[in-house]
Structure formats: structure tokens, C-alpha cells
Design a protein around this motif. Sequence first.
Motif, PDB file in Angstrom:
ATOM      1  N   CYS A 130     -10.622 -26.255   6.415  1.00 51.03           N
ATOM      2  CA  CYS A 130     -10.577 -27.310   7.445  1.00 51.03           C
ATOM      3  C   CYS A 130     -11.270 -26.837   8.717  1.00 51.03           C
ATOM      4  N   TRP A 131     -11.195 -25.538   8.981  1.00 52.47           N
ATOM      5  CA  TRP A 131     -11.808 -24.948  10.172  1.00 52.47           C
ATOM      6  C   TRP A 131     -13.199 -24.399   9.884  1.00 52.47           C
ATOM      7  N   ALA A 132     -13.436 -23.985   8.655  1.00 52.19           N
ATOM      8  CA  ALA A 132     -14.720 -23.378   8.278  1.00 52.19           C
ATOM      9  C   ALA A 132     -15.086 -23.872   6.887  1.00 52.19           C
ATOM     10  N   PRO A 133     -15.698 -25.059   6.783  1.00 52.05           N
ATOM     11  CA  PRO A 133     -15.952 -25.680   5.478  1.00 52.05           C
ATOM     12  C   PRO A 133     -16.790 -24.846   4.518  1.00 52.05           C
ATOM     13  N   LYS A 134     -17.575 -23.910   5.023  1.00 49.23           N
ATOM     14  CA  LYS A 134     -18.433 -23.111   4.152  1.00 49.23           C
ATOM     15  C   LYS A 134     -17.700 -21.929   3.503  1.00 49.23           C
ATOM     16  N   LEU A 135     -16.463 -21.688   3.891  1.00 52.97           N
ATOM     17  CA  LEU A 135     -15.702 -20.571   3.311  1.00 52.97           C
ATOM     18  C   LEU A 135     -15.482 -20.796   1.815  1.00 52.97           C
ATOM     19  N   LYS A 136     -15.716 -19.754   1.018  1.00 50.50           N
ATOM     20  CA  LYS A 136     -15.566 -19.864  -0.437  1.00 50.50           C
ATOM     21  C   LYS A 136     -14.232 -19.327  -0.931  1.00 50.50           C
ATOM     22  N   GLY A 137     -13.766 -18.230  -0.321  1.00 44.10           N
ATOM     23  CA  GLY A 137     -12.528 -17.633  -0.801  1.00 44.10           C
ATOM     24  C   GLY A 137     -12.125 -16.463   0.081  1.00 44.10           C
ATOM     25  N   ILE A 138     -10.997 -15.867  -0.260  1.00 44.85           N
ATOM     26  CA  ILE A 138     -10.452 -14.740   0.498  1.00 44.85           C
ATOM     27  C   ILE A 138      -9.942 -13.690  -0.478  1.00 44.85           C
ATOM     28  N   GLN A 139      -9.754 -12.476   0.017  1.00 47.59           N
ATOM     29  CA  GLN A 139      -9.040 -11.453  -0.761  1.00 47.59           C
ATOM     30  C   GLN A 139      -7.629 -11.362  -0.201  1.00 47.59           C
ATOM     31  N   PHE A 140      -6.639 -11.591  -1.059  1.00 45.53           N
ATOM     32  CA  PHE A 140      -5.257 -11.717  -0.606  1.00 45.53           C
ATOM     33  C   PHE A 140      -4.337 -10.932  -1.533  1.00 45.53           C
ATOM     34  N   THR A 141      -3.572 -10.012  -0.958  1.00 41.31           N
ATOM     35  CA  THR A 141      -2.653  -9.182  -1.736  1.00 41.31           C
ATOM     36  C   THR A 141      -1.246  -9.311  -1.178  1.00 41.31           C
TER      37      THR A 141
ATOM     38  N   PRO B 224      -8.068 -18.836  15.468  1.00 46.01           N
ATOM     39  CA  PRO B 224      -9.054 -18.719  16.549  1.00 46.01           C
ATOM     40  C   PRO B 224     -10.405 -18.203  16.076  1.00 46.01           C
ATOM     41  N   LEU B 225     -10.399 -17.225  15.173  1.00 46.79           N
ATOM     42  CA  LEU B 225     -11.653 -16.663  14.672  1.00 46.79           C
ATOM     43  C   LEU B 225     -12.463 -17.697  13.900  1.00 46.79           C
ATOM     44  N   LEU B 226     -11.796 -18.492  13.099  1.00 45.53           N
ATOM     45  CA  LEU B 226     -12.492 -19.497  12.292  1.00 45.53           C
ATOM     46  C   LEU B 226     -12.951 -20.681  13.132  1.00 45.53           C
ATOM     47  N   GLN B 227     -12.097 -21.132  14.025  1.00 44.47           N
ATOM     48  CA  GLN B 227     -12.458 -22.285  14.846  1.00 44.47           C
ATOM     49  C   GLN B 227     -13.606 -21.972  15.798  1.00 44.47           C
ATOM     50  N   GLU B 228     -13.669 -20.736  16.255  1.00 45.60           N
ATOM     51  CA  GLU B 228     -14.743 -20.333  17.172  1.00 45.60           C
ATOM     52  C   GLU B 228     -15.955 -19.755  16.432  1.00 45.60           C
ATOM     53  N   GLU B 229     -15.907 -19.764  15.102  1.00 45.35           N
ATOM     54  CA  GLU B 229     -17.021 -19.290  14.261  1.00 45.35           C
ATOM     55  C   GLU B 229     -17.419 -17.849  14.606  1.00 45.35           C
ATOM     56  N   LEU B 230     -16.406 -16.993  14.729  1.00 49.70           N
ATOM     57  CA  LEU B 230     -16.649 -15.615  15.146  1.00 49.70           C
ATOM     58  C   LEU B 230     -16.675 -14.617  13.993  1.00 49.70           C
ATOM     59  N   ILE B 231     -16.351 -15.060  12.789  1.00 48.16           N
ATOM     60  CA  ILE B 231     -16.125 -14.107  11.711  1.00 48.16           C
ATOM     61  C   ILE B 231     -16.999 -14.401  10.499  1.00 48.16           C
ATOM     62  N   ASP B 232     -17.436 -13.339   9.839  1.00 43.59           N
ATOM     63  CA  ASP B 232     -18.169 -13.446   8.576  1.00 43.59           C
ATOM     64  C   ASP B 232     -17.201 -13.989   7.519  1.00 43.59           C
ATOM     65  N   LEU B 233     -17.513 -15.154   6.972  1.00 41.22           N
ATOM     66  CA  LEU B 233     -16.586 -15.828   6.059  1.00 41.22           C
ATOM     67  C   LEU B 233     -16.402 -15.097   4.740  1.00 41.22           C
ATOM     68  N   ASN B 234     -17.272 -14.162   4.438  1.00 42.71           N
ATOM     69  CA  ASN B 234     -17.151 -13.401   3.185  1.00 42.71           C
ATOM     70  C   ASN B 234     -16.400 -12.090   3.360  1.00 42.71           C
TER      71      ASN B 234
END
Length: 342
Positions: free
Chosen positions: A217-228, A157-167
Motif C-alpha cells: 500500500c505504501w510501496a507498490p513495487k515491493l515484491k517480498g520480504i525476508q521474515f523469520t 516511515p521508510l516506505l512512505q518516504e521512499e527511503l529504502i531499497d525494497l529488495n
Amino acid sequence: MKVSIIGATGYSGLELIRYLYNHPSVEIVSIHSQTEKQPIDSVYPYLKGLLSLSLEPIDVEKIMAQSDLVFLALPSGVSKDVAVPFVKSGFPVIDLSGDFRLREKGAYEQWYKKEAKHYPLIDSFEYGLAEYRQDVSKPFIANPGCYATAAELSFAPLLQEELIDLNSIIIDGKSGLSGAGKALSQASHFTEANDNMSVYKMNEHQHIPEIVQQFQCWAPKLKGIQFTTSLIPVTRGIFMTSYGRLKNKLKTEELIHLYQTHYEKKPFVRVHEKNSYPVLKQIIGTNFCDIGLSVNEQTDIVTLVTVIDNLGKGAAGQAIQNLNLFSGFSESEGLLQVPIYP
């Protein structure tokens, strides 16, 4: 509908059997193993009086002659070779491994550390995040990974609605021991895992590119994530805590309402009310994904708490949800088990 299961003695294969046994529209007609050749209730006595099919070698022609679809509950690196003759024959496949998830050339070799001779066939598979399937008629389905499922449902929902800073996306996933499969290792030894918690595959987990691929697919400009990822001393379940910075001011109540509206027609995603957060016990043995969330109005950071059963929604449950979608059954058919609680 008649189905076969290849890899029936692994944890995901056994979970497929548990769900499908009570599925009103599906019959398990054959089960297959690369190592065992005896009745499955001899290997697993808990199935006595329920299922006594003999484990058979993998005979592609026989499977296609007697079944309508095959589940591949095999390890990554093994599944890709077993799948080839089915795909080339146009026979429906739901693959629970990671072999057909990553579409970018070279990604499979980088993250799974295995050869990708099967790469051209990946284009035939649809990524099977059940709540967001694009074409449910496709006969080849790459079932998502467990961590990936939890992360993608958390942020959709956050990505599809463009509500979140992608970084700003940070995801902290903790898994029970069954997530590692049946193969023994030092980390899964009782004396290592009991009363303990350990981080593993720091910045190297194979679900990272899968999550990024779907997020893009939802936010094409996203570069990456921090995942642990961490291992916790429970048998099954994923407890995921995720964070991100909102672009604009939102109250917790507003974001909860957005999530509830977004998922109101998705039978397996349950969104908690304010100040209520899910626990593992409430989804064990089911195909549910439960999400709780809160916004820190001083920092604009949203915290998401998400739980799934790694063998249910993270593997076999979602695979059967995808079977239902492909076959035209009700999406929840055979899957509405009450959680095992306490």
C-alpha cells in the motif's frame, strides 16, 4: 457503548476484559465461549470481585439486541464462520483473528491452510492498523496480527518516504509463548521452551502476506520480504529486529528525527533517542509500540529495534484503539496504562 466478547476465555479475550473493565465509555454486557458455561470468575479466579458475568453460548440475535458491537477473539478458521451472520446483518464487528485480513484471492487458503468460503465478505472489512486507518466509520474491522503490527509500524516511515531499497528488507521477530494461544503443543511445553529459543514456520508464517499486503500500500513495487519468527521463553511480548539498506546517505540523528516527526501525533508509537533501544519490559501490559533505530554509515544499513506486547498492541489493545476510532472516542481512551515494570 455496550459490547460483547466472543472467545472471552482465550488470552486475547481476557486481555479485552482487562482493558475494557476500566474504559470509561464502554460496558461489557455479555461474554461468550464455545466450551464454558459458568461465571468467568469461576474459571479465572483472578477476576473475582471485578467481573462475574456468566459465559454464554453464542446467540447472534441476543448479542445484536443487547450490544452495539461485538469483538471476535476466536482462532483463525473459527472466527470466519461466527462473523457471517453479524456482517450480513450490518452489525459492527472487530475480528482479532486472521480470517479477514488477506484480500488477494487464494492467499487465505495458501497461508492459513483453511477453506475460504467467507472470501466475498473480506471486501466488507477494513484492515485495522490503527495508526493508518483509511475510513474509521467502517463497521467491520480486521485487527492486524501481532508480528504484522510491529513490522508495519517499523517500516512505515521508510516506505512512505521512499527511503529504502525494497529488495533489502529483513525482519527477525521473536515472540513470547502467549502468542501461540492457549492450545498446548510440544514447542510450548515448559521443558521445551524454558532456557531455550527456537525458530518456527520458516518462510511460512501467516503474517508474511499480511505484512507484504500493507507494505505494498505504501510501496507498490515491493515484491517480498525476508521474515523469520522465533519463540523465546517469556510469557508475552514481541522483540523485533529489522534491517534494510537506505537509498541515500542519512545519519542516525536525521532518521530518528524523521521517525519522531512521523509519529508525533500517534499516541502509542514512541521513538527512542540516539543510542537508546527499547526492551520488552517497557511495553508489557500496554498498547505502546516502542522503536529504536541506528544507521551504519559505512554500509547504509538501518537497524530497527521494535517492541510490542503481543496481547496488547498486537491484539486486544489495538482492537480497543480501533473501537475508539470507530465510536468517536478519544483514540487513547481506556488504553493509557502504565507498563508493568519491572
